[in-house]
Design a protein around this motif. Sequence first.
Motif, PDB file in Angstrom:
ATOM      1  N   UNK A  50     -64.731  25.640  27.452  1.00  0.00           N
ATOM      2  CA  UNK A  50     -63.697  25.974  26.692  1.00  0.00           C
ATOM      3  C   UNK A  50     -62.788  25.696  26.423  1.00  0.00           C
ATOM      4  N   UNK A  51     -62.633  24.183  27.250  1.00  0.00           N
ATOM      5  CA  UNK A  51     -60.957  23.426  27.611  1.00  0.00           C
ATOM      6  C   UNK A  51     -60.574  22.531  27.205  1.00  0.00           C
ATOM      7  N   UNK A  52     -59.829  22.722  25.970  1.00  0.00           N
ATOM      8  CA  UNK A  52     -59.619  21.318  25.638  1.00  0.00           C
ATOM      9  C   UNK A  52     -59.218  19.872  27.092  1.00  0.00           C
ATOM     10  N   UNK A  53     -59.880  18.513  26.251  1.00  0.00           N
ATOM     11  CA  UNK A  53     -59.861  17.507  27.250  1.00  0.00           C
ATOM     12  C   UNK A  53     -60.734  17.605  28.782  1.00  0.00           C
ATOM     13  N   UNK A  54     -61.202  19.000  29.071  1.00  0.00           N
ATOM     14  CA  UNK A  54     -62.166  19.158  30.060  1.00  0.00           C
ATOM     15  C   UNK A  54     -63.516  18.269  30.485  1.00  0.00           C
ATOM     16  N   UNK A  55     -63.852  17.062  30.506  1.00  0.00           N
ATOM     17  CA  UNK A  55     -64.663  16.451  31.590  1.00  0.00           C
ATOM     18  C   UNK A  55     -64.886  15.274  31.158  1.00  0.00           C
ATOM     19  N   UNK A  56     -63.993  15.209  30.105  1.00  0.00           N
ATOM     20  CA  UNK A  56     -63.343  13.317  29.448  1.00  0.00           C
ATOM     21  C   UNK A  56     -61.902  12.930  30.037  1.00  0.00           C
ATOM     22  N   UNK A  57     -62.105  11.815  30.029  1.00  0.00           N
ATOM     23  CA  UNK A  57     -60.519  10.745  30.616  1.00  0.00           C
ATOM     24  C   UNK A  57     -60.142   9.484  29.679  1.00  0.00           C
ATOM     25  N   UNK A  58     -62.284   9.061  29.529  1.00  0.00           N
ATOM     26  CA  UNK A  58     -62.047   7.681  28.770  1.00  0.00           C
ATOM     27  C   UNK A  58     -62.570   8.246  27.126  1.00  0.00           C
ATOM     28  N   UNK A  59     -62.458   7.262  25.969  1.00  0.00           N
ATOM     29  CA  UNK A  59     -63.142   7.314  24.997  1.00  0.00           C
ATOM     30  C   UNK A  59     -63.933   5.894  24.692  1.00  0.00           C
ATOM     31  N   UNK A  60     -65.232   6.055  23.856  1.00  0.00           N
ATOM     32  CA  UNK A  60     -65.894   4.509  23.883  1.00  0.00           C
ATOM     33  C   UNK A  60     -65.253   3.467  23.609  1.00  0.00           C
ATOM     34  N   UNK A  61     -65.437   2.628  23.749  1.00  0.00           N
ATOM     35  CA  UNK A  61     -64.300   0.953  23.451  1.00  0.00           C
ATOM     36  C   UNK A  61     -65.316   0.543  22.673  1.00  0.00           C
ATOM     37  N   UNK A  62     -66.487   0.940  22.548  1.00  0.00           N
ATOM     38  CA  UNK A  62     -67.103  -0.351  20.881  1.00  0.00           C
ATOM     39  C   UNK A  62     -67.137   0.246  19.828  1.00  0.00           C
ATOM     40  N   UNK A  63     -66.373   0.795  19.185  1.00  0.00           N
ATOM     41  CA  UNK A  63     -66.421   0.828  17.845  1.00  0.00           C
ATOM     42  C   UNK A  63     -65.119  -0.202  17.620  1.00  0.00           C
ATOM     43  N   UNK A  64     -64.180  -0.365  18.859  1.00  0.00           N
ATOM     44  CA  UNK A  64     -63.022  -0.881  18.288  1.00  0.00           C
ATOM     45  C   UNK A  64     -63.017  -2.576  19.205  1.00  0.00           C
ATOM     46  N   UNK A  65     -64.072  -2.758  19.342  1.00  0.00           N
ATOM     47  CA  UNK A  65     -64.011  -4.153  19.812  1.00  0.00           C
ATOM     48  C   UNK A  65     -63.706  -4.537  21.246  1.00  0.00           C
ATOM     49  N   UNK A  66     -63.658  -2.897  22.284  1.00  0.00           N
ATOM     50  CA  UNK A  66     -63.249  -2.902  23.097  1.00  0.00           C
ATOM     51  C   UNK A  66     -64.992  -2.833  24.462  1.00  0.00           C
ATOM     52  N   UNK A  67     -64.754  -4.356  25.260  1.00  0.00           N
ATOM     53  CA  UNK A  67     -65.445  -3.919  25.927  1.00  0.00           C
ATOM     54  C   UNK A  67     -65.388  -3.114  27.413  1.00  0.00           C
ATOM     55  N   UNK A  68     -65.552  -1.854  26.819  1.00  0.00           N
ATOM     56  CA  UNK A  68     -65.135  -1.133  27.971  1.00  0.00           C
ATOM     57  C   UNK A  68     -65.091   0.018  27.490  1.00  0.00           C
ATOM     58  N   UNK A  69     -64.300   0.853  28.040  1.00  0.00           N
ATOM     59  CA  UNK A  69     -63.716   2.195  27.910  1.00  0.00           C
ATOM     60  C   UNK A  69     -62.405   1.844  27.571  1.00  0.00           C
TER      61      UNK A  69
END
Length: 538
Positions: free
Chosen positions: A444-463
Amino acid sequence: DEFKFPAEVNISAIRGEEEASQIIMTTGDTRIDAYEASISDLTCGDNTLSKDNVTIYHEKYITVGAAKEYYHTNGMYPDCLVPFENVKKVGENYIEPNNNQGLYVSVEIPKDQAEGTYKGQLTVKIGDSIKTIPVTVNVEHGHITEETHFLSCFQVKWKMGEGELDFSNEMLDKYNRTLFEYRLGASNLLYRNEHTDKEIQLYAEYAVEYSKLPQCSGWCVPGDYSTPKNYEYHGKVLPNANYRHPEIMIKYLLAVAREGMKQNVNPFEKAYMYGRDEPDLNGVGDNIVQVDGFLMHHAKEDAIALLEEEMSAQNAQLWSEMKESIMGIPHVVTSSSFMNIEWDLGEEDMTYCPEFQFIETQDLRDKYRLSEDNDLWWYGCCNPDYPYPTYHIDDTVISARLLSWMQADYNIQGNLYWATDYYSAGSYGDLENYYTDNAVRSTGTNGEGYLFYPGKKYGVDGPLTSIRLEQIRDGLEEAEMILAIRDVYKTISEETGLQFTEDVFMNYVYASMYSGTRVSTTNEVFAQNRATLIGLLN
């Protein structure tokens, strides 16, 4: 209007740092179909700070629908950072009517950059309007090295595959290497690992390669809770099968040591063993954590004994360093409650890792260090909340940044964060949109568990990274400054025979920003203290 500053970028940094500033673009009633952003080289006399050292990010906003009452308010919060050119390629460089759009301008100062005040310009085209924004970067005296002197465990592998549609070791490697760019350490080095001989050797190769990277601040020695029932080891009979298997740990230690010797490097200086997650540490008798510590302690000894003749014959000096590092590998055990029992460590390895709020006083830090020569780690997750430091999206970013100041101040050797890639709508659900949907994921906490976002959608090979990750790195860079200042004072003390340290002065700086582990500062006070820190390096 009362919040607006002049449209300009002003950054002060030392060599080896990466520092950033924001520009916020605000629209009227008309949608901006496409905006453009570019930056020039920055010059100081005959010297140039290349635009190649500057990255312009488009800030993506995520929905916070349940902001903590002591933080800010509900709404759209900037977090995910996408390189502008990648946003442009997918046609997302637009701004809706009556909205804000942030540009995050990050400048990396090369280690050989000449001191001075560098000037250039950021050009932003919004519709038919072109705005030229002055950019000033003060490269101050002093520098920090790429080496990071605090261990850390920032875990990847939870939902990386789902987010990237790629479950390979190669993608995990890209995530880990991005962590290293932020002066953080890795946990999992293989995406799937059944502890086969082939996998153990591959793991060893990754571990040694990572340990050679200066900014890497940790890698994990794997274990497996799979001892046979009534397994006997060094005189202790284990009644069930839920303990760390020493034979598996030994295999990894042997493989990594041999690979390290092959590449003439001691990889164990950055090693740790991640123990159980939030076990009950207040039990009696053969507490399961103490048994794990017993098994780990003797597994290290047995690995050294098996390697002694072979390794000392190849390079006695390097092997001597490896042995000391192997025995010093911390067994990190997290705890979300106060520990009430007194630990008497003999044949057990144990490094306590409580949440930030549980070691608020020096007495508690001394207690949980377990012995004078023992390490102490800490961690945060959904807990704690304000006024303690967090990585929550709705918290101030200074909170995440000051965590490393505290770590240097209190001599906390390690920092742990359970997940950087929990791309999920809950325990099992997947997200339709990782970048804007609800900021609450695993808890129930905003942002908990992730500091990355998937890069594939934006053509970034990695996070893709985040504003929070940027602040974590900024804090770690400032912690390195604190260590550098400490060394300067130590050298002066030794050379003059006068017994003094930086503590007398720095304690005033610390007290203006936090008390114990409670954050209490403002942007203005923090900026003044950062300037003071840089000044002490002059």
